[in-house]
Design a protein around this motif. Sequence first.
Motif, PDB file in Angstrom:
ATOM      1  N   ASN A  43       0.839  -1.187   0.000  1.00 17.33           N
ATOM      2  CA  ASN A  43       0.000   0.000   0.000  1.00 17.33           C
ATOM      3  C   ASN A  43       0.878   1.243   0.000  1.00 17.33           C
ATOM      4  N   ALA A  44       0.949   1.905  -1.153  1.00 20.35           N
ATOM      5  CA  ALA A  44       1.773   3.104  -1.297  1.00 20.35           C
ATOM      6  C   ALA A  44       0.910   4.333  -1.549  1.00 20.35           C
ATOM      7  N   THR A  45      -0.318   4.306  -1.051  1.00 27.11           N
ATOM      8  CA  THR A  45      -1.189   5.472  -1.157  1.00 27.11           C
ATOM      9  C   THR A  45      -0.932   6.410   0.015  1.00 27.11           C
ATOM     10  N   GLY A  46      -1.514   7.601  -0.041  1.00 26.47           N
ATOM     11  CA  GLY A  46      -1.480   8.480   1.119  1.00 26.47           C
ATOM     12  C   GLY A  46      -2.327   7.910   2.242  1.00 26.47           C
ATOM     13  N   GLY A  47      -1.904   8.162   3.465  1.00 23.80           N
ATOM     14  CA  GLY A  47      -2.603   7.563   4.599  1.00 23.80           C
ATOM     15  C   GLY A  47      -4.049   7.987   4.732  1.00 23.80           C
ATOM     16  N   SER A  52       2.090   3.797   4.136  1.00 24.56           N
ATOM     17  CA  SER A  52       1.444   5.111   4.114  1.00 24.56           C
ATOM     18  C   SER A  52       1.716   5.925   5.373  1.00 24.56           C
ATOM     19  N   ASN A  53       1.502   7.226   5.257  1.00 23.37           N
ATOM     20  CA  ASN A  53       1.563   8.157   6.385  1.00 23.37           C
ATOM     21  C   ASN A  53       0.340   9.060   6.352  1.00 23.37           C
ATOM     22  N   ASN A  83       7.851   3.493   6.027  1.00 20.10           N
ATOM     23  CA  ASN A  83       7.195   4.803   6.000  1.00 20.10           C
ATOM     24  C   ASN A  83       8.050   5.918   6.588  1.00 20.10           C
ATOM     25  N   THR A  84       9.244   5.602   7.088  1.00 19.42           N
ATOM     26  CA  THR A  84      10.030   6.586   7.830  1.00 19.42           C
ATOM     27  C   THR A  84      11.234   7.111   7.051  1.00 19.42           C
TER      28      THR A  84
END
Length: 218
Positions: A66-70, A94-95, A133-134
Amino acid sequence: MRFAVIGTGTVGRTLADKLVALGHEVTLGSRNKDNETAVAWAEQAGPNGRHGTFADAAGFGEVVLNATGGTVALEALRAAGAERLAGKLLVDISNPLVFSAEGEVTLDPVNTDSVGERIQREFPEARVVKALNTLTAPLMVDPGRLPGEHNVFVAGNDAGAKAETVALLGEFGWPAESVVDLGDIAGARAMEMMMPFWLRLMRAYGTAEFNYSISRAG
């Protein structure tokens, strides 16, 4: 292996590029089957690169990233379909960043919840692991860009899923000893809360080419 990458932004395309370079098959998923960015990516990726809807990608992949926006992650994964995620490793990158008109950053959710936890609750049959995510996208797949040892973190309820994630990180170039296990999926709260600090560091350094390095005694 077959991978689904949910999201066509910089992170999604960077991960998809690396997976194809490693010999894996990838479907890059977006809301619309004919998303111009996804179509262009698939055309340059070669025979192992495909594009489609979120549902197409999730149905194709043995592993889902999952590489969408959080703030839109749940919506995207709902479109992917719970039945297509069941039983699969789902790595959440995501974040939940929310930007004000003045450019200030807050998180939603924060402190008592996280995107990682929300995904696991809504899709209980998926094996959710929070990871990657970091740090900035190029470092996710090429940690050797920075000298010395530095760290990446994982959190999730399923020990086997975390082991699979560590193995995938190893393919990206991360030594196993550089991966810090933060426990169950509630660890995603701390990982997501690192991002406002990360953004401050980026402003202070004038670059995203940095990462956390954890030192401990003994």
